[in-house]
Design a protein around this motif. Structure first.
Motif, PDB file in Angstrom:
ATOM      1  N   UNK A  98       1.458  -1.709  -0.114  1.00 47.71           N
ATOM      2  CA  UNK A  98       0.435  -0.067  -0.790  1.00 47.71           C
ATOM      3  C   UNK A  98       0.835   0.832   0.168  1.00 47.71           C
ATOM      4  N   UNK A  99       1.928   1.067   0.369  1.00 49.19           N
ATOM      5  CA  UNK A  99       2.793   2.332   0.781  1.00 49.19           C
ATOM      6  C   UNK A  99       3.435   2.780  -0.251  1.00 49.19           C
ATOM      7  N   UNK A 100       4.133   1.764  -1.521  1.00 49.06           N
ATOM      8  CA  UNK A 100       4.811   2.005  -2.257  1.00 49.06           C
ATOM      9  C   UNK A 100       4.503   2.765  -2.945  1.00 49.06           C
ATOM     10  N   UNK A 101       2.592   1.692  -3.983  1.00 52.52           N
ATOM     11  CA  UNK A 101       1.992   1.688  -4.613  1.00 52.52           C
ATOM     12  C   UNK A 101       1.056   3.462  -4.356  1.00 52.52           C
ATOM     13  N   UNK A 102       1.283   3.653  -2.876  1.00 49.97           N
ATOM     14  CA  UNK A 102       0.408   4.663  -2.769  1.00 49.97           C
ATOM     15  C   UNK A 102       1.662   6.027  -2.867  1.00 49.97           C
ATOM     16  N   UNK A 103       3.057   6.173  -2.752  1.00 52.03           N
ATOM     17  CA  UNK A 103       3.926   6.704  -3.456  1.00 52.03           C
ATOM     18  C   UNK A 103       4.075   7.089  -5.136  1.00 52.03           C
TER      19      UNK A 103
ATOM     20  N   UNK B  10       0.958   9.651  -6.367  1.00 47.74           N
ATOM     21  CA  UNK B  10       1.266  10.496  -5.642  1.00 47.74           C
ATOM     22  C   UNK B  10       2.163  11.044  -6.618  1.00 47.74           C
ATOM     23  N   UNK B  11       3.630  10.650  -7.030  1.00 49.13           N
ATOM     24  CA  UNK B  11       3.747  10.661  -8.273  1.00 49.13           C
ATOM     25  C   UNK B  11       3.101  10.975  -9.763  1.00 49.13           C
ATOM     26  N   UNK B  12       2.795  10.188  -9.522  1.00 53.50           N
ATOM     27  CA  UNK B  12       2.193   9.566 -11.252  1.00 53.50           C
ATOM     28  C   UNK B  12       0.760  10.914 -11.021  1.00 53.50           C
ATOM     29  N   UNK B  13       0.173  10.841 -10.537  1.00 49.36           N
ATOM     30  CA  UNK B  13      -0.228  12.434 -10.807  1.00 49.36           C
ATOM     31  C   UNK B  13       0.419  13.626 -10.286  1.00 49.36           C
ATOM     32  N   UNK B  14       1.789  14.006  -9.704  1.00 50.06           N
ATOM     33  CA  UNK B  14       1.886  15.535  -9.611  1.00 50.06           C
ATOM     34  C   UNK B  14       2.243  15.391 -11.429  1.00 50.06           C
ATOM     35  N   UNK B  15       3.434  14.217 -11.607  1.00 53.37           N
ATOM     36  CA  UNK B  15       3.940  14.524 -13.024  1.00 53.37           C
ATOM     37  C   UNK B  15       3.146  15.165 -14.037  1.00 53.37           C
ATOM     38  N   UNK B  16       1.687  14.175 -13.646  1.00 54.70           N
ATOM     39  CA  UNK B  16       0.463  14.769 -14.750  1.00 54.70           C
ATOM     40  C   UNK B  16       0.288  15.590 -15.038  1.00 54.70           C
ATOM     41  N   UNK B  17       0.511  16.750 -13.997  1.00 53.07           N
ATOM     42  CA  UNK B  17      -0.178  17.825 -13.589  1.00 53.07           C
ATOM     43  C   UNK B  17       0.933  18.774 -13.780  1.00 53.07           C
ATOM     44  N   UNK B  18       1.897  17.832 -13.928  1.00 55.11           N
ATOM     45  CA  UNK B  18       3.447  19.280 -14.286  1.00 55.11           C
ATOM     46  C   UNK B  18       3.753  19.811 -12.481  1.00 55.11           C
TER      47      UNK B  18
ATOM     48  N   UNK C  10       3.375  -2.759  -9.456  1.00 56.30           N
ATOM     49  CA  UNK C  10       1.157  -2.924 -10.132  1.00 56.30           C
ATOM     50  C   UNK C  10       0.703  -1.411  -9.474  1.00 56.30           C
ATOM     51  N   UNK C  11       1.402  -0.403  -9.102  1.00 58.40           N
ATOM     52  CA  UNK C  11       0.764   0.358  -9.640  1.00 58.40           C
ATOM     53  C   UNK C  11       0.782   1.375 -10.579  1.00 58.40           C
ATOM     54  N   UNK C  12       2.751   1.006 -10.989  1.00 57.24           N
ATOM     55  CA  UNK C  12       2.888   1.234 -12.449  1.00 57.24           C
ATOM     56  C   UNK C  12       1.933   0.795 -13.526  1.00 57.24           C
ATOM     57  N   UNK C  13       1.885  -0.219 -13.427  1.00 60.91           N
ATOM     58  CA  UNK C  13       1.305  -1.194 -14.608  1.00 60.91           C
ATOM     59  C   UNK C  13      -0.523  -0.144 -14.423  1.00 60.91           C
ATOM     60  N   UNK C  14      -1.092   0.101 -13.220  1.00 61.45           N
ATOM     61  CA  UNK C  14      -2.471   0.617 -13.423  1.00 61.45           C
ATOM     62  C   UNK C  14      -2.541   1.664 -13.811  1.00 61.45           C
TER      63      UNK C  14
ATOM     64  N   UNK D 183      -4.620   0.421  -4.924  1.00 60.57           N
ATOM     65  CA  UNK D 183      -3.050  -0.007  -3.883  1.00 60.57           C
ATOM     66  C   UNK D 183      -4.241  -0.120  -2.690  1.00 60.57           C
ATOM     67  N   UNK D 184      -5.745   0.189  -2.770  1.00 61.10           N
ATOM     68  CA  UNK D 184      -6.264   0.150  -1.446  1.00 61.10           C
ATOM     69  C   UNK D 184      -6.875  -1.245  -1.325  1.00 61.10           C
ATOM     70  N   UNK D 185      -8.073  -1.438  -2.526  1.00 62.16           N
ATOM     71  CA  UNK D 185      -8.676  -2.453  -2.296  1.00 62.16           C
ATOM     72  C   UNK D 185      -7.956  -3.653  -2.043  1.00 62.16           C
ATOM     73  N   UNK D 186      -6.377  -3.610  -2.623  1.00 61.20           N
ATOM     74  CA  UNK D 186      -5.484  -4.931  -2.883  1.00 61.20           C
ATOM     75  C   UNK D 186      -5.126  -5.089  -0.807  1.00 61.20           C
ATOM     76  N   UNK D 187      -4.419  -4.005  -0.251  1.00 61.60           N
ATOM     77  CA  UNK D 187      -4.822  -3.763   1.114  1.00 61.60           C
ATOM     78  C   UNK D 187      -5.744  -4.086   1.564  1.00 61.60           C
TER      79      UNK D 187
END
Length: 446
Positions: free
Chosen positions: A274-279, A282-290, A397-401, A414-418
């Motif tokens: 859950x923690x590594x997936x959340x990380x 987070x980075x994917x969201x911020x990267x998409x928003x520049x 797993x998170x990256x592929x999602x 990650x929330x559902x898997x956890x």
């Protein structure tokens, strides 16, 4: 708490420089994961799944290398043990931004394998430079420094990647890591009781394990990958001490493994995922928003919430199952899917963040109660392995999602898997308890 003990500790020769150098030496390793993800996605045009897999390789390398590097320090002394790490880190992280993706994978694994053993060096040195209550205070100060490092490190990575570029950032990691190793060599803190500066015998395996646990909890939620191997190392040292004291007949017995212990390991693996997936989410969201440069804001709220949650949990008079805490953390991760900018992400990270340190603390506490003292170090080693497996799985797993469905789906995944892992563990526990109750009833009736 006698706070004057901290002042007395810092006035002791060699302790304050060691703690300061230890903090600085951890910073490159706290930043490298984020820089690596951003480099792979933005500079090499890789998808998030591939980037997550590369980070998983680095995580596995760190987890495998930490016990080995720690033993090399014990066997050959600090200076000789640090030379390979200084050379490899300088070479690997300078080359990684210059090569194709095919070469990045083996290089990052090698970099993780030879990662500077800062945690074990600092912990071992503090163990022989301090005694009794002062030693506990020294380990506590080191844990506080670790918490700060894993807030500042990722934030620095985001700023460097956006204001400069990831190539400069990676070369900076190479220089900083190798210079940190050289400074440690110059400082040359004692790691054995017969060396100058030592005032006590080496900390016993039990104390080392407790210090490793404190570092692990302090590193959450963003720095687990750097510390899990240290828990494996501390566990292996405890096992070796037990075998030496009690004989080889104890070597391969797993009688301490019960359904409850397995449930704790499942909770640890789920927490790492859950923690590594959340990380990554987070980075994917911020990267998409520049907005990668604002990663520090998110980590400040996320990691700060973990610190506050840990303090609150430590003040409670009753214990809470780590599986229940993991379930709550996983469920509270789901609303992060509604984040659409830096500040909404930061605020939505607070509820799950507040349960990070409690999950890790509760898991350690439950293992302490479930496993006899003579097997506890061994159990903690396996606990570190369970965390590593979850952390390594979470990133790809998170990256592929993210690649398939977007960053919002990553938090849901990650929330559902956890949550699913937690519910499965809770159901298994209830089934086992009912079977035991049924057996007791039959025995009484007979």
């Amino acid at each position: 708490m006698k706070f004057g003990r901290y002042g007395e500790l810092l006035r002791q020769p060699g302790v304050a420089p060691l703690l300061l150098v230890g903090m600085v030496a951890r910073l490159p390793h706290a930043a490298v994961g984020m820089l690596l993800l951003l480099h792979l996605v933005n500079e090499l045009d890789r998808d998030w799944g591939s980037a997550g897999l590369v980070v998983a390789l680095m995580t596995i390398g760190i987890a495998l290398g930490a016990p080995w590097r720690g033993r090399v320090v014990d066997m050959y002394g600090l200076r000789r043990a640090l030379v390979p790490s200084i050379i490899v880190e300088a070479v690997v992280w300078s080359i990684v931004p210059q090569v194709s993706f095919m070469w990045v994978r083996p290089l990052v694994f090698l970099g993780g394998l030879f990662s500077l053993p800062v945690f074990s060096v600092v912990r071992t040195a503090l163990g022989v430079m301090t005694t009794g209550e002062t030693r506990r205070s020294a380990f506590a100060l080191d844990a506080m420094g670790t918490e700060l490092v894993f807030i500042v490190g990722p934030a620095t990575a985001g700023i460097v990647a956006t204001s400069l570029n990831t190539t400069i950032g990676m070369i900076g990691i190479a220089v900083a890591a190798s210079l940190s190793g050289l400074v440690l060599m110059i400082l040359n803190p004692p790691t054995r009781s017969d060396q100058p500066g030592a005032v006590a015998k080496k900390a016993n395996p039990h104390e080392e394990r407790l210090a490793a646990e404190a570092s692990l909890i302090a590193s959450g939620p963003g720095g687990l990958a750097n510390v899990e191997g240290e828990l494996i190392l501390a566990g292996s040292k405890s096992t070796q001490a037990r075998i030496a004291a009690r004989g080889k007949a104890f070597r391969n017995k797993f009688g301490w493994v019960s359904a409850s212990v397995v449930a704790v390991f499942i909770a640890a693996s789920g927490a790492g995922l859950v923690l590594s997936g959340t990380e990554v989410g987070m980075l994917a969201l911020l990267d998409e928003k520049n907005s990668s440069g604002q990663l520090g804001i998110v980590f400040f709220f996320w990691c700060g919430a973990s610190l506050i949650g840990g303090l609150i949990y430590g003040s409670l008079s009753r214990r809470i199952s780590p599986i229940v805490l993991l379930l709550a953390m996983a469920v509270l991760t789901l609303p992060m899917a509604f984040a659409n900018d830096t500040w909404s992400l930061a605020l939505l990270s607070i509820p799950p963040g507040m349960l990070c340190a409690p999950v890790l603390s509760a898991a350690s506490e439950w293992l302490t109660d479930l496993v006899a003292e003579k097997r506890r170090g061994e159990a903690m080693g396996w606990y570190g392995s369970a965390l590593t497996s979850g952390t390594a799985l979470g990133s790809p797993i998170t990256g592929a999602t993210v690649d398939a469905l977007g960053f919002a789906a990553a938090f849901v995944a990650v929330g559902c898997i956890g949550a699913a892992v937690s519910v499965a563990a809770l159901v298994a526990q209830q089934v086992r308890r009912r079977r035991r109750a049924r057996v007791r009833t039959l025995v009484v009736e007979a």
